[in-house]
Scaffold this active site. Structure first.
Site, PDB file in Angstrom:
ATOM      1  CG  HIS A   3      -1.634   1.298   1.457  1.00 14.18           C
ATOM      2  ND1 HIS A   3      -1.401   2.118   2.547  1.00 14.18           N
ATOM      3  CD2 HIS A   3      -2.587   1.925   0.715  1.00 14.18           C
ATOM      4  CE1 HIS A   3      -2.182   3.176   2.484  1.00 14.18           C
ATOM      5  NE2 HIS A   3      -2.916   3.083   1.379  1.00 14.18           N
ATOM      6  CB  SER A   4       0.668   4.266   0.517  1.00 11.68           C
ATOM      7  OG  SER A   4       0.890   5.647   0.454  1.00 11.68           O
ATOM      8  CG  MET A   5       7.006   4.535   1.127  1.00 13.56           C
ATOM      9  SD  MET A   5       7.720   5.087   2.697  1.00 13.56           S
ATOM     10  CE  MET A   5       7.339   3.671   3.750  1.00 13.56           C
TER      11      MET A   5
END
Length: 346
Positions: A136-138
């Site tokens: 997720h995300s980073m």
């Protein structure tokens, strides 16, 4: 990569002190989330300490490695993983400086490529020839880079809400660095001086986390992240402080060009699912996102793109919206790899 690691004399020395199961600190009083599926804490040795993780599911099966977003931790997957097929293992990690993992040494700053290197180290320790990724995300950006650099070593990849390294607006780079470098230096000095961090009640921490994420983390789901992200104050009763490394707030993105991202995207030939929340920003001009998506679509017949009516932390706040599509993807592309007795020694 696997052939190179197999020849390394360091492998045997590291493997003899590989992951251990560790008991959790007593945090029940702050609303510790309870799992609905078998899960164990693990600790993976690294030169600067250890990487903490949660191993969900069978221990004799090579797990999908799950990576969280910026300033989050392995708790971000606590609601999603119980909804996935129970015969599939998942190893959710706390990246360095996050959750229960060790911080990098004093005087150093956090860099995305260090987390890419961390994945190669984990493969070496466990003696995996392949790795499966869910992020997720980073963590999704880290997985994009790793998967494009080592496409032959990644057998599947699920990315959530951050497609690729973001393209920076050129004129903002100088001013941003001008602010962040002194802020990082101050955070580093405070770490070395063991300065007392600000303390809050648990309810205040929930409010701060929700506000910091623009309400993409809800009051109901905040404890899943706070559980691994705070410690009880020794001087102020009933108060807590954020235990993640404050230097994380002042890290700087990769800053690669769009041409570099496109070239890397062409190498993503493994089964690949990307899930984008409709009510979450792109963190760059959308045209860069669209171009890379088109490149992957054109080159990878096993690419699947899904848009979900939700916000940035959709896998945590509304896991029922993403679990069915991830399950369908895994049922199609995940292949069981049993670990030998030596490989799953932890």
């Amino acid at each position: 990569m696997s052939r190179l690691l197999a020849k390394s004399p360091l492998v045997n020395r590291v493997f003899r002190r590989t992951c251990t199961i560790t008991s959790l600190p007593n945090t029940a009083s702050i609303g510790t989330p309870t799992g609905e599926r078998e899960v164990e804490e693990v600790r993976i040795p690294v030169p600067y300490g250890e990487i903490a993780g949660k191993w969900w599911g069978p221990k004799e099966v090579r797990p999908i490695v799950a990576l969280h977003g910026w300033q989050d931790n392995a708790g971000t997957f606590d609601k999603l993983i119980p909804l996935l097929p129970p015969h599939i293992s998942v190893l959710a990690l706390d990246l360095p400086g996050h959750g229960l993992s060790s911080r990098i040494p004093d005087g150093m700053s956090y860099n995305t490529m260090d987390s890419v290197n961390l994945l190669t180290r984990i493969m070496m320790i466990y003696r995996w020839k392949k790795i499966s990724l869910m992020a997720h995300s980073m963590g999704s950006i880290i997985s994009f880079v790793f998967s494009s650099v080592f496409p032959d070593n990644v057998d599947l990849y699920v990315g959530i809400d951050a497609l690729k390294p973001h393209i920076l607006e050129t004129e903002k780079v100088g001013p941003r660095l001008e602010r962040r470098i002194p802020q990082w230096l101050l955070a580093d000095v405070r770490n070395r001086e063991k300065s007392k961090p600000p303390c809050y009640t648990f309810e205040e921490l929930v409010e701060r986390l929700c506000k910091a994420t623009n309400q993409s983390v809800t009051k109901e789901t905040a404890p899943y992240l706070l559980h691994r992200n705070i410690l009880k104050s020794a001087t102020e009763p009933d108060k807590y402080y954020f235990s993640r490394d404050s230097r994380l707030k002042y890290s700087f993105p990769l800053g690669w060009s769009q041409e570099t991202c496109v070239a890397l995207a062409k190498r993503l030939m493994m089964p690949y699912m990307f899930i984008k929340a409709l009510h979450s920003p792109y963190y760059e001009d959308k045209k860069y996102f669209d171009e890379v998506v088109e490149v992957v679509k054109r080159n990878n017949p096993n690419f699947r793109l899904e848009f979900v009516d939700s916000t940035h932390h959709l896998h945590l706040t509304e896991p029922h919206k993403v679990a069915p599509m991830i399950t369908e993807f895994l049922n199609q592309h995940w292949h069981k790899e049993e670990l030998s007795a030596r490989k799953c020694t932890r």
